[in-house]
Design a protein around this motif. Structure first.
Motif, PDB file in Angstrom:
ATOM      1  N   LEU A   1       0.825  -1.199   0.000  1.00 16.07           N
ATOM      2  CA  LEU A   1       0.000   0.000   0.000  1.00 16.07           C
ATOM      3  C   LEU A   1       0.864   1.255   0.000  1.00 16.07           C
ATOM      4  CD1 LEU A   1      -2.405  -1.189   2.838  1.00 16.07           C
ATOM      5  CD2 LEU A   1      -2.913  -1.203   0.381  1.00 16.07           C
ATOM      6  N   PRO A   2       0.421   2.300  -0.655  1.00 12.31           N
ATOM      7  CA  PRO A   2       1.129   3.578  -0.553  1.00 12.31           C
ATOM      8  C   PRO A   2       0.892   4.200   0.821  1.00 12.31           C
ATOM      9  CG  PRO A   2      -0.867   3.832  -1.854  1.00 12.31           C
ATOM     10  CD  PRO A   2      -0.715   2.367  -1.586  1.00 12.31           C
ATOM     11  N   ASP A   3       1.775   5.104   1.221  1.00 18.04           N
ATOM     12  CA  ASP A   3       1.653   5.738   2.534  1.00 18.04           C
ATOM     13  C   ASP A   3       0.293   6.393   2.723  1.00 18.04           C
ATOM     14  OD1 ASP A   3       4.214   4.958   3.153  1.00 18.04           O
ATOM     15  OD2 ASP A   3       5.130   6.885   2.641  1.00 18.04           O
ATOM     16  N   THR A   4      -0.264   6.941   1.655  1.00 13.52           N
ATOM     17  CA  THR A   4      -1.533   7.663   1.760  1.00 13.52           C
ATOM     18  C   THR A   4      -2.707   6.764   2.128  1.00 13.52           C
ATOM     19  OG1 THR A   4      -1.778   7.397  -0.639  1.00 13.52           O
ATOM     20  CG2 THR A   4      -0.842   9.488   0.155  1.00 13.52           C
ATOM     21  N   ASP A   5      -2.567   5.451   1.926  1.00 10.30           N
ATOM     22  CA  ASP A   5      -3.663   4.522   2.227  1.00 10.30           C
ATOM     23  C   ASP A   5      -3.572   3.905   3.619  1.00 10.30           C
ATOM     24  OD1 ASP A   5      -4.825   4.913  -0.218  1.00 10.30           O
ATOM     25  OD2 ASP A   5      -4.031   3.079  -1.135  1.00 10.30           O
ATOM     26  N   LEU A   6      -2.431   4.069   4.299  1.00 15.09           N
ATOM     27  CA  LEU A   6      -2.203   3.311   5.530  1.00 15.09           C
ATOM     28  C   LEU A   6      -3.200   3.665   6.624  1.00 15.09           C
ATOM     29  CD1 LEU A   6       1.706   3.262   5.730  1.00 15.09           C
ATOM     30  CD2 LEU A   6       0.161   1.480   4.883  1.00 15.09           C
ATOM     31  N   GLU A   7      -3.448   4.955   6.851  1.00 11.41           N
ATOM     32  CA  GLU A   7      -4.338   5.343   7.929  1.00 11.41           C
ATOM     33  C   GLU A   7      -5.758   4.866   7.671  1.00 11.41           C
ATOM     34  OE1 GLU A   7      -5.379   6.282  11.493  1.00 11.41           O
ATOM     35  OE2 GLU A   7      -3.300   6.502  10.775  1.00 11.41           O
ATOM     36  N   ARG A   8      -6.192   4.888   6.416  1.00  5.16           N
ATOM     37  CA  ARG A   8      -7.536   4.422   6.090  1.00  5.16           C
ATOM     38  C   ARG A   8      -7.663   2.912   6.288  1.00  5.16           C
ATOM     39  NH1 ARG A   8      -8.187   7.507   0.392  1.00  5.16           N
ATOM     40  NH2 ARG A   8      -5.929   7.147   0.400  1.00  5.16           N
ATOM     41  N   VAL A   9      -6.607   2.171   5.959  1.00  8.08           N
ATOM     42  CA  VAL A   9      -6.632   0.722   6.179  1.00  8.08           C
ATOM     43  C   VAL A   9      -6.621   0.403   7.669  1.00  8.08           C
ATOM     44  CG1 VAL A   9      -5.287  -1.393   5.899  1.00  8.08           C
ATOM     45  CG2 VAL A   9      -5.652   0.122   3.949  1.00  8.08           C
TER      46      VAL A   9
END
Length: 400
Positions: free
Chosen positions: A359-367
């Motif tokens: 995953l890209p960094d931008t998706d981590l918090e949402r995951v």
């Protein structure tokens, strides 16, 4: 190794407390300190288990589900009958020759045989859900079998299991005679048949527990404890929840494998022994030194997690419903992580029982929000990420 960001099973919340609420009448910490892997525990009237299994469920599984031989055993007076004695061809259009023959099973049962429905955590949804929740709470995978025994009969002689069990009495009554282990904490490759003489001798001694289980009773037995059970004046049905214990020995195996994997990259360890060698004696010191160093540096955690994930299956996924969800996906669609995935974020990689996603960094918090068991609408999650998670089978539409 990447830093461990998070580890969460979204099924954990719904399963929290199943041990205490349905199997015990003592606190979890008391069970953990005084009984877990130490001694047997009998709980009278633990719960009503009729939502998990029943006589009607037995009849449906045997007569209507098309089960094959691996999902059933038949035993009588300590002897397991051959599969060919209760299976037959599946009929026109099906190249299957080991489907359960309900007529043959009826005849065996009427003659006093015990029917053992195996792997019910794969074939009966209420038990599948319960087993998954219990396994999440215990941290050890759980399987489920049902034992259906005619009145005044028993299927198996005194023996021990190589895994812990919870016995849940569903209907009828059954007398259980329990003795202390002759070989405490047996490993999976140390079955009771290797110690049959010791088992038989111990079974002649004074029992630790001699009791009759009635519907709603629960009995916990650590692995190695000897037991035999006989139905009383009516048909007995009980569930056995087998807990496949992780042990220190298993961790040692993972550590040794990780160390050996490191030694494969060492040219000195791959070197050929001297010409004319008659044994390893003159090499042992060097090998021990290298192996000790490799053990000190090895990390068994990745192999442990892979093996643990492979010992259970995630929650069901219907391919047609999943395709329909993908086709209908819009910003208002609620998305949740599939249960029982044993999902974890290792750096930017999402590891699950069904594979991994980088995953890209931008998706981590949402995951991470999904890992917490929350439902997230696709618009907040991001349509592209939501589509990717649905397509990979990691996420499901939240239609609960």
């Amino acid at each position: 190794m990447s830093p461990r960001s998070d580890h969460r099973d979204p099924g954990a919340d719904s399963g929290a407390g199943v041990l205490e609420s349905r199997l015990l009448q003592i606190a979890r910490n008391e069970f953990a300190d005084d009984y877990w892997a130490r001694r047997a525990l009998l709980t009278r009237g633990a719960d009503d288990f009729s939502d998990l299994f029943s006589a009607a469920a037995v009849d449906e599984l045997i007569s209507r589900r098309g089960l094959r031989a691996p999902f059933l055993r038949v035993a009588k007076e300590g002897r397991t009958l051959p599969d060919t004695s209760f299976t037959a061809g599946a009929g026109v259009g099906a190249s299957i020759d080991d489907q359960l023959d309900d007529t043959a099973l009826w005849r065996h049962f009427a003659d006093g045989a015990t029917l053992v429905l195996q792997a019910l955590h794969r074939t009966w949804q209420p038990i599948a859900d319960f087993s998954s929740r219990l396994g999440t709470e215990l941290g050890h995978p759980v399987q489920a079998n049902a034992y259906i025994t005619p009145p005044q009969n028993r299927g198996f002689d005194d023996h021990y299991d190589v895994h812990d069990v919870f016995v849940l009495q569903i209907s009828g009554t059954k007398r259980w005679i329990i003795h202390k282990p002759v070989h405490p904490d047996p490993l999976r490759d140390q079955p009771w048949t290797e110690r049959s003489a010791e088992v038989a001798e111990a079974a002649r001694g004074e029992a630790m527990i001699d009791t009759v289980l009635r519907p709603g009773d629960a009995l916990y037995l650590p692995r190695g404890w000897l037991h035999a059970a006989q139905a009383q004046g009516e048909v007995s049905i009980h569930l056995t929840l087998g807990i496949h214990n992780w042990t220190r020995y298993a961790v040692a195996e993972q550590l040794a494998q990780a160390a050996l994997a490191r030694l494969r990259d060492d040219p000195a360890m791959r070197a050929t022994l001297p010409l004319g060698t008659t044994g390893p004696d003159d090499q042992l010191d060097a090998v021990r030194t290298a192996l000790t160093a490799a053990l000190a540096e090895a990390d068994p955690a990745p192999a442990f997690r892979r093996t643990r994930r492979g010992q259970a299956r995630p929650a069901p996924l219907g391919p047609l419903a999943q395709l329909a969800a993908l086709d209908a996906l819009d910003e208002a669609t609620p998305i949740r992580l599939r249960e029982a995935l044993d999902a974890s974020l290792d750096g930017n990689r999402l590891n699950t029982r069904v594979g991994w996603l980088d995953l890209p960094d931008t998706d981590l918090e949402r995951v991470r929000r999904l890992l917490d068991g929350r439902s997230v609408v696709a618009g907040d999650l991001g349509i592209d990420l939501a589509r990717r998670l649905l397509r990979s089978g990691v996420a499901l539409p939240d239609d609960r």
